[in-house]
Structure formats: C-alpha cells, structure tokens
Design a protein around this motif. Sequence first.
Motif, mmCIF file in Angstrom:
data_model
loop_
_atom_site.group_PDB
_atom_site.id
_atom_site.type_symbol
_atom_site.label_atom_id
_atom_site.label_comp_id
_atom_site.label_asym_id
_atom_site.label_seq_id
_atom_site.Cartn_x
_atom_site.Cartn_y
_atom_site.Cartn_z
ATOM 1 N N SER B 57 8.493 39.814 -61.095
ATOM 2 C CA SER B 57 9.102 39.247 -59.900
ATOM 3 C C SER B 57 10.448 38.612 -60.262
ATOM 4 O O SER B 57 10.533 37.866 -61.236
ATOM 5 N N VAL B 77 7.830 41.032 -56.353
ATOM 6 C CA VAL B 77 6.512 40.752 -56.945
ATOM 7 C C VAL B 77 6.437 41.348 -58.351
ATOM 8 O O VAL B 77 7.279 42.167 -58.722
ATOM 9 N N ILE B 110 0.566 45.362 -57.212
ATOM 10 C CA ILE B 110 0.761 43.954 -57.577
ATOM 11 C C ILE B 110 -0.186 43.497 -58.676
ATOM 12 O O ILE B 110 -1.387 43.766 -58.640
ATOM 13 N N LYS B 113 1.095 37.622 -57.765
ATOM 14 C CA LYS B 113 1.916 37.535 -56.560
ATOM 15 C C LYS B 113 3.110 36.600 -56.722
ATOM 16 O O LYS B 113 4.210 36.932 -56.355
#
Lengths: 351, 136
Positions: B57, B77, B110, B113
């Motif tokens: 991310s 992410v 993912i 998160k």
Amino acid sequence: MLKTPFFELEKKHNAFFTEFAGWLLPLHFGSAIEEALHVRNDCGFFDISHMGRIKIKGEDAEKLIKKIFSRDELKEGKGHYGFLVSEEGKVIDDIVVFKKNSSDFFIVVNASRKEKDIELLKSEIEKNKIKAEIKDISSETAFVAIQGPKAKDKIKELSNIKNLPPPESIIRLKRFSSIEEGDFFISRTGYTGEDGFEISLPAELAEKIWKILASIAKPCGLAARDILRLEAGLILYGLDLDENTSPFGSHLERFISEKSERFELMKKNFLANPQFLKGVILDGFPIPQSGDETEPEGKITSAVFSAVLKKPIAFARFKENLKEGERINVKVRGKKIVQGTITKVPFIQKN
Amino acid sequence: MGVGKYEVLPDLLYTSEHEWVKIEGKIATCGITDYAQKSLSDIVFVELPQVGKEVKSGEVVCVVESVKAVSDVFSPVSGKIIDVNKKLESEPSLINKSPYKEGWIFKVEIEEKENGFKLLSAEEYQKLLEEIEQGR
C-alpha cells in the motif's frame, strides 16, 4: 502567486490551473488535445497576460536596442524575433522587438526572464549614458493571443471594444506587423505556427474581451500552447535555450545578424562548446521529460504529445550535429528506453 | 455525489492521491478518480503493472501520462496484482471517458488492508476535494 486579469473568468469556465513563472495560469479547460486541434483548424484564444511587455522610449532607444539585440536591421511598424544578449555574449532571453520609430519601441519578453531583461537594459543605459526610458506595462494591462486560420474572421466581432483600433485596420496587418493606439498594442504574431493576433489592452477591458472571445472561439490553456509551439518548431526559453547554450546550431541562425553588436561574442561562446538542438519524433511512449539523457550523447530539452502527429515529439540538444533521419535512444526518467528519429522542424507543415 | 464538476461515487473508498478502490471480498479493483482524470486531461498512455507482482500500500505501481504531465499511480492496498485492464493499452482515454468503470486500471488480491494508505470514505474524499477547490 500572481493572477491575471482573466483569472476569475477562467475559473468560471472550469479551467484547470497550473503555476508558471510565478503566475497562476490555465493549464487546460478539459482537453488540451481538442484545444490544440481547434487552433489548427479554426480559432482559439490564450491568456498570455503573464508575458512581459516593456516600452522603450527616448532619442537613443534604437541605440539601446542595437547594443543588446541579436538583429541589426529593424524596420518601422514591424516586430523582430531575436535574442537579448549580455556583455559576455550570453543569451538572456528570446524576445520580440517592435519598432514604431527609432525613438519608440515595444518589446515582449518571457515572464520568467523579465526581471533579468530589465536589469540588463538598465545597466546598459547607465554604462553607456543612453538617453532612453524603459516602462514595464505588464501589470496594468491584459494580453491575449487569438490564433488559428479563422482568427482574422473573428477580429471584426471585437468592434464593440471601446477605443480598440478599427477591426479593418487590424485585419490588414501583415505577418509580424503591429499597431499601437493609446493603451492598445496589437500585432499579427503568435506562438502556435498559425495565423493570429496578440492584443495588449487595459486590464479593465479584460472581462469584455474575454466574454466576446469565449462566444466565438475556444479558450485554450498552457498545455495546448506547449503542444502547438513545439509542433511548429518554436523554442521555449529556459528549456530549449538558456544562458549556457547558444542559438547557433539550433536552427535559429536566421535570427542573428552578423552586424549585430555582440555577434562575435555569441559565435565565440558557441564554438567553445558547440551543441546542436534538433527535433525528434519518438516511436512511442512514455513521453520523455526535460533533462532525460540520450544516446548519442545529449539531453531532451522539452517534449510533448503531438495532437496532430499523435506521437510524442521533442527538442533535444546533442554534442554531435546529427542529421535528419538518424536514430537515437532516450532513457526516459532514468528507466525505459524509447527510440526516436531526428526530424526537421517545424514538425508539421502548414498549407 | 460530487464536488462541482467532479463525480464521487458513494460505494467506493479513496486515497488522498486521488485513487479509488472497490473492495469485493479479497479483491480490490483500483483506478484514478474523476478529479484525477479531469486535472490530467487527455490520457495518452498507461504503463500497466505486471500481473503477479507483490505490491505494498502506498507503492508506485504504474504510470498514467497525459499530453504533458506524468502521474504515478499508487496501490491503495497491499497484496498481489492479479489482473490489469489490457484495454487501456490501445485506448488509454477510457480513463477519461469512464474513470470509475471501464477505466479501472488493476486488481489486487488483498493481503493487508491498512498498513500504508489510510483509505477515505466517499464523504471524507468529498471533503478533501472541497478543500482543494476552496484553496484556489
């Protein structure tokens, strides 16, 4: 950040702004490509109020111009593109010198260089006891460029603007000619490779002219201006030319007169470190950035996506005098290699 | 919803770098917002990320180019790139035409998160755009 007299109108017209030489100027109004193509095929207008406009008056005005300008023969009623040259033979700026008569001149300079230009003019006046006065009118006036093959048809729509010289006399202007009346200065010039006019007018008339122009032509931003000038093979001072590079070897020799006062100095500087500015058409993406290195040895000075050719185009400065058709590699942002071909400028031919 | 001329979709999450992300189970579909595409204007080239690449991310995963400006696209992410929008190779202007649908750029499976970017709700992103607009 400085704002031009057109700022609020541009904001209402959904402009996207960018900072340029300390000014907040419209980058585009939605699509820079559409704006550029509209100028090529019809008519567009640009806020160029950031550009410096300086009046030079006095009995020695011509003497002052000849000291610092790269051109020698100056015709009355005409504008002359050329270079402002320092005592060391360095190019301080590229400018247009309009001569009304030998004691009355109007010069248009780059926003980013105005202070330097004025400094040079003042020091020459002092050193050589020249009888001339310089007046910077940039902040009290608005400046707009109306460009495109249909620009001349649009001029008559401006007849309602108080004290503007009659549209017939504006349309009659030949390429690079100018008229000055009261607070208006109008020339048949531009930075797009198209026919067109540049009008300097009192700031209080900005709203009126903008509203008329917006109803008959397309407002265009700096991104379109950059596409158009590069397609037309026109350089941008600060990127394609600066104090450390020379207009020699840069397809700009025709703007340097052998009889100009600082010719020898300029020539000497070029020969001490010869470099050659060339047009390049890239095979594809990504678009190079100013400063990207090339093979053979050189650097990209400016690049843009051409609206007409639908490919990235660039100016690059090389150590060798590369010939048309030669292939080069560009290392874009230090990573990806893109190939390109040396091409004659202008990149596009006008009918 | 939206701010002035910029559309903001209520069912998406956003980043402060003007990316949007749609999370469905473990899959995040990512693109750039209406504000981002409008300020860039004509998008002429998209350098897509490699499928299979592990991304964090906040990491730059690809580049979107307009006529003049280059804009980095960050991954909102962390995870693995599992798909890219190949259509953008021949038609990059899909991002201009449909930033939230046909102009999606990449999909991430993912892993975590929120270890880099703080994801903004539509309301929070809308507030950010309002601040940008007022700052002018």
